[in-house]
Structures are given as structure tokens and as C-alpha cells.
Design a protein around this motif. Structure first.
Motif, mmCIF file in Angstrom:
data_model
loop_
_atom_site.group_PDB
_atom_site.id
_atom_site.type_symbol
_atom_site.label_atom_id
_atom_site.label_comp_id
_atom_site.label_asym_id
_atom_site.label_seq_id
_atom_site.Cartn_x
_atom_site.Cartn_y
_atom_site.Cartn_z
ATOM 1 N N PHE A 15 34.445 23.358 26.508
ATOM 2 C CA PHE A 15 34.949 24.691 26.762
ATOM 3 C C PHE A 15 34.269 25.232 28.015
ATOM 4 O O PHE A 15 33.638 26.270 28.004
ATOM 5 C CB PHE A 15 34.697 25.600 25.559
ATOM 6 C CG PHE A 15 35.548 25.245 24.393
ATOM 7 C CD1 PHE A 15 36.833 25.715 24.287
ATOM 8 C CD2 PHE A 15 35.075 24.402 23.404
ATOM 9 C CE1 PHE A 15 37.636 25.376 23.207
ATOM 10 C CE2 PHE A 15 35.867 24.059 22.329
ATOM 11 C CZ PHE A 15 37.144 24.548 22.231
ATOM 12 N N ALA A 16 34.348 24.482 29.074
ATOM 13 C CA ALA A 16 33.723 24.874 30.323
ATOM 14 C C ALA A 16 34.373 26.133 30.854
ATOM 15 O O ALA A 16 35.544 26.397 30.620
ATOM 16 C CB ALA A 16 33.863 23.749 31.346
ATOM 17 N N PRO A 17 33.610 26.975 31.569
ATOM 18 C CA PRO A 17 34.181 28.199 32.090
ATOM 19 C C PRO A 17 35.369 27.930 32.997
ATOM 20 O O PRO A 17 35.440 26.921 33.690
ATOM 21 C CB PRO A 17 33.003 28.812 32.872
ATOM 22 C CG PRO A 17 31.785 28.190 32.280
ATOM 23 C CD PRO A 17 32.187 26.812 31.870
ATOM 24 N N SER A 18 36.291 28.867 32.979
ATOM 25 C CA SER A 18 37.443 28.755 33.859
ATOM 26 C C SER A 18 36.974 28.746 35.306
ATOM 27 O O SER A 18 36.098 29.509 35.682
ATOM 28 C CB SER A 18 38.393 29.941 33.613
ATOM 29 O OG SER A 18 39.428 29.951 34.558
ATOM 30 N N PRO A 19 37.522 27.878 36.147
ATOM 31 C CA PRO A 19 37.032 27.792 37.522
ATOM 32 C C PRO A 19 37.321 29.045 38.339
ATOM 33 O O PRO A 19 36.665 29.288 39.326
ATOM 34 C CB PRO A 19 37.792 26.587 38.088
ATOM 35 C CG PRO A 19 38.988 26.432 37.213
ATOM 36 C CD PRO A 19 38.556 26.882 35.849
ATOM 37 N N MET A 20 38.299 29.853 37.913
ATOM 38 C CA MET A 20 38.641 31.054 38.665
ATOM 39 C C MET A 20 38.776 32.244 37.718
ATOM 40 O O MET A 20 39.888 32.669 37.382
ATOM 41 C CB MET A 20 39.934 30.853 39.456
ATOM 42 C CG MET A 20 39.846 29.796 40.534
ATOM 43 S SD MET A 20 41.339 29.694 41.531
ATOM 44 C CE MET A 20 41.377 31.317 42.274
ATOM 45 N N PRO A 21 37.652 32.817 37.227
ATOM 46 C CA PRO A 21 37.742 34.004 36.383
ATOM 47 C C PRO A 21 38.357 35.166 37.160
ATOM 48 O O PRO A 21 38.271 35.233 38.388
ATOM 49 C CB PRO A 21 36.281 34.298 36.032
ATOM 50 C CG PRO A 21 35.554 33.023 36.299
ATOM 51 C CD PRO A 21 36.288 32.365 37.420
ATOM 52 N N ASP A 22 38.983 36.076 36.425
ATOM 53 C CA ASP A 22 39.653 37.210 37.054
ATOM 54 C C ASP A 22 38.632 38.293 37.355
ATOM 55 O O ASP A 22 38.343 39.162 36.530
ATOM 56 C CB ASP A 22 40.743 37.747 36.117
ATOM 57 C CG ASP A 22 41.560 38.849 36.783
ATOM 58 O OD1 ASP A 22 41.327 39.109 37.969
ATOM 59 O OD2 ASP A 22 42.420 39.437 36.106
ATOM 60 N N LEU A 23 38.071 38.246 38.558
ATOM 61 C CA LEU A 23 37.061 39.221 38.948
ATOM 62 C C LEU A 23 37.681 40.545 39.386
ATOM 63 O O LEU A 23 36.979 41.533 39.541
ATOM 64 C CB LEU A 23 36.200 38.658 40.085
ATOM 65 C CG LEU A 23 35.385 37.411 39.740
ATOM 66 C CD1 LEU A 23 34.610 36.922 40.956
ATOM 67 C CD2 LEU A 23 34.437 37.683 38.581
ATOM 68 N N GLN A 24 38.984 40.582 39.606
ATOM 69 C CA GLN A 24 39.660 41.803 40.046
ATOM 70 C C GLN A 24 40.263 42.570 38.870
ATOM 71 O O GLN A 24 40.973 43.545 39.076
ATOM 72 C CB GLN A 24 40.768 41.447 41.049
ATOM 73 C CG GLN A 24 40.292 40.643 42.252
ATOM 74 C CD GLN A 24 39.187 41.344 43.014
ATOM 75 O OE1 GLN A 24 39.238 42.552 43.221
ATOM 76 N NE2 GLN A 24 38.178 40.587 43.429
ATOM 77 N N ARG A 25 39.980 42.161 37.649
ATOM 78 C CA ARG A 25 40.557 42.804 36.471
ATOM 79 C C ARG A 25 39.985 44.210 36.335
ATOM 80 O O ARG A 25 38.793 44.398 36.128
ATOM 81 C CB ARG A 25 40.229 41.969 35.231
ATOM 82 C CG ARG A 25 40.751 42.536 33.937
ATOM 83 C CD ARG A 25 40.482 41.594 32.777
ATOM 84 N NE ARG A 25 39.137 41.050 32.819
ATOM 85 C CZ ARG A 25 38.865 39.755 32.892
ATOM 86 N NH1 ARG A 25 39.828 38.870 32.909
ATOM 87 N NH2 ARG A 25 37.617 39.332 32.936
ATOM 88 N N ASN A 26 40.825 45.208 36.441
ATOM 89 C CA ASN A 26 40.381 46.591 36.367
ATOM 90 C C ASN A 26 40.626 47.152 34.965
ATOM 91 O O ASN A 26 41.208 48.230 34.785
ATOM 92 C CB ASN A 26 41.107 47.437 37.415
ATOM 93 C CG ASN A 26 40.431 48.778 37.628
ATOM 94 O OD1 ASN A 26 39.209 48.898 37.514
ATOM 95 N ND2 ASN A 26 41.222 49.802 37.891
#
Length: 369
Positions: A15-26
Motif C-alpha cells: 500500500f505504497a503512497p500514491s506517487p501524486m497526492p492531491d496537494l491542491q485539494r482545498n
């Protein structure tokens, strides 16, 4: 993945972290985003696991969901490698059965290695994969006798952990069909059967359907757990996840620390009032009475931290508490923004209350008894 109480899935390769987490999620994340590891601390999967274990006391439900997701990964890995070998070509490709399998596998498409992220394409691929696995039952699942149930249960309890199967591209981690069968049986015998090691509460019809599908029909495809997985997901989303967001996105303290701050705050306030009255009745100078500010400040700050489950100074420094005396940096941007706003509010309340109480006991006229 071992199916015992494996602890928080902090370093689980499957369950490795997603390579592109949503850092722009407001906004605050959803439960699915947390379970898919698309979030950062303090609203990541590790935090949710600790919350379910220490506060909800229902980590078995989360473990069940993760193990079913891992079962899906195992099946995806198996079918992906099988498809790859078919595309390369096999000596038996002239047989009708091999040609049919080849067409089915090509129709499924190129399956990724990790757990499904829930897109329409992936759901369609998962349905096709489950249909293919149902058409190709595992050898050990072909109408085992009831007398073999205990033997299968013991085998399933040890097979996966002894082989150390992971969802990896390495040939050393090749997944056999027997591994998928053992994975399905292990989930059944660990979480679903009455009296099992870590039994979770599900409607009886769901448990009966899964038991019949695995033990009598010989199924081990991921769809056999779909109803139970959805039920557990909805239960966590309804009963646990709102409290998790309140605890981790609107605060940065854990219950033992919160209670400790309540105790320290009450003791400090008692000490402050006791000192204030003593100095008033001794007719001490106002300069001397300024020392009352110290216990009142500590007391008001600790009580405000207890009330809001938030240490404002620690939050402004970008820290949150995982376990007692264990802190991590807040990396989820929207949560950091929320905690900064709440910290400023809590500090303002603390300063106003502290100033009011302190000035009242400093400026009141003294009278020696």
C-alpha cells in the motif's frame, strides 16, 4: 501481507503512497482518498489506523478492508503476469482453451500492480478479471470434501505469511493461483466466520453468501468480498471517519494528552486563585501580585487546549501528535491552514481570558486581615 494484527500500515509495500497526492485539494479528504493513500499527515492512512485502534477500538474493520484490497492486488498481479505470458506466446496456444484464455486476457487490458483506485476503467477491468478467475477455478477449490475444511483453514492460516507474498514486479514474488485461494480463505477464516480470530460484525446474509461462495462454490475472485467490503467501508465512513476528521484535522492532540492538560490546567488555576487571595489578604503590592499571571496563563492555556483538543503553539509550528510524546509535521496543506486559523482563535481567547482574570486580581484593592 500478513493477516495477523500487523500494526499500522506505515511501511507496507503493498500500500505504497500514491506517487501524486492531491496537494491542491482545498477541502478535507474523503475516506477513500485516505484509504488509497492520497493524503498526507495528519489525515493519512497511518493516522486513521491509529485512530481506529486506540480510540474507536475497531481496527479489525480497517484490517479487513485493507486485506480485501490486498487480495485484489494479488489477483491483479496474477492476471497481469498471466496476460504478459500469454502475449509473449505459449506452446499450447493452438488449443481452443488457450486461445479462449488469450482472448479474455487481452480483453481485460493492461492491469496495474497496485490496488484499484476506483476509476470506471479499473472497475470494468476488475469485473472482467473476476469473471476470468471464476471461469478458471483454483485446483484446490474443486469440490473439497467437508472433512477437509479444517485442513484448508490451517493451511490458509500459514501459507501467505510463510511465502511472504507481495505485489511486486520481481520474478521472486510471482503469485500462483493457490496463493489467491489461500488469501480468500484466510480472509474468511480470520474475519468472517463465527468465532474467528478477529470476527467483525456483518449481516448474517453477507457472511453466509461469502462462506458458501468460497467453501462450496470454490470461488476466490475479488468480487466475492464486494458486498462485505462496501458494507465495512460505509460503516467506517458513517461511524468513524467524521470523528477522525474532527480529531486530526481540527485538533492536534490525542485523548491521553488532552486529559493530562485538563488536570494540569485545573491544578494551575487552583494555584493561581489560592495565590491571588493570599496576596490580596496580605495586602501585597500590585507589583508582587503580577506573579499571579504565571499560574493563570498556564491554567487558561491548558484548559483552552483541552476544550479545543488543540495546542495552538504546536500547531503554529506545524506539528501534530500521533502517540504520546511522538510528533510529526503537518503536511496536508488544507489541514495546516485550518489548524493555523483555529490556533490564532484559541490564542486570542487564551490571552483575553488570562488578561481579564489576572487584571482583576492584580488591581483589586488589598486588605490585610
Amino acid at each position: 501481507m500478513a493477516f495477523q494484527d500487523r500494526g499500522p500500515p506505515e511501511d507496507d509495500d503493498n500500500f505504497a503512497p500514491s506517487p501524486m497526492p492531491d496537494l491542491q485539494r482545498n477541502r478535507l479528504p474523503t475516506l477513500f482518498e485516505v484509504l488509497s493513500r492520497r493524503t498526507h499527515p495528519p489525515v493519512d492512512l497511518f493516522s486513521f489506523y491509529i485512530y481506529m485502534r486506540d480510540q474507536q477500538r475497531s481496527v479489525d474493520y480497517l484490517d479487513f478492508w485493507l486485506d480485501v484490497a490486498q487480495h485484489m492486488s494479488l489477483c491483479r498481479h496474477y492476471v497481469r503476469e498471466l496476460r504478459r505470458s500469454v502475449l509473449v506466446g505459449t506452446p499450447d496456444l493452438e488449443k481452443e482453451e488457450s486461445r479462449r484464455s488469450s482472448r479474455v486476457l487481452e480483453a481485460i487490458g493492461d492491469i496495474g500492480a497496485g490496488p484499484s483506485m476506483g476509476t470506471d476503467k479499473e472497475r470494468e477491468q476488475n469485473a472482467q478479471m473476476s469473471a476470468y478467475l471464476r471461469d478458471q477455478p483454483a485446483p484446490s477449490a474443486l469440490f473439497d470434501s467437508p472433512q477437509g475444511s479444517q485442513e484448508r483453514r490451517a493451511r490458509a492460516s500459514t501459507q501467505l505469511s510463510s511465502q511472504g507474498i507481495t505485489d511486486s514486479n520481481s520474478p521472486a514474488h510471482a503469485v500462483a493461483r493457490e496463493d489467491i485461494r489461500a488469501s480468500a480463505e484466510k480472509i474468511l477464516y480470520t474475519f468472517l466466520l463465527p468465532g474467528s480470530e478477529r470476527e467483525i460484525t456483518l449481516p448474517g446474509s453477507i457472511t453466509t453468501d461469502i462462506t458458501t461462495a468460497i467453501e462450496q462454490e470454490g470461488r476466490d475472485d475479488p468480487e466475492v468480498f464486494d458486498v462485505a467490503k462496501d458494507y465495512v467501508f460505509q460503516a467506517m465512513e458513517r461511524d468513524a471517519f467524521p470523528g477522525f476528521l474532527r480529531a486530526r484535522a481540527l485538533g492536534n492532540l490525542i485523548p491521553p494528552t488532552i486529559i493530562a492538560r485538563l488536570i494540569v490546567g485545573l491544578i494551575s488555576m487552583f494555584g493561581g486563585f489560592w495565590t491571588a487571595f493570599i496576596l490580596i489578604f496580605l495586602n501585597a503590592s500590585r507589583g508582587t501580585r503580577c506573579w499571579e499571571i504565571l499560574p493563570f496563563t498556564i491554567g487558561v492555556y491548558c484548559l483552552a487546549s483541552y476544550q479545543y483538543s488543540l495546542d495552538p503553539i504546536m500547531a503554529l509550528l506545524g506539528l501534530t501528535e500521533y502517540t504520546p510524546f511522538s510528533f510529526v509535521r503537518i503536511r496536508e496543506p488544507y489541514v495546516r491552514k485550518l489548524l493555523v486559523k483555529r490556533s490564532i482563535t484559541v490564542l486570542a481567547v487564551t490571552i483575553l481570558v488570562d488578561a481579564g482574570i489576572s487584571l482583576l486580581f492584580i488591581l483589586v484593592p488589598g486588605k490585610r486581615l
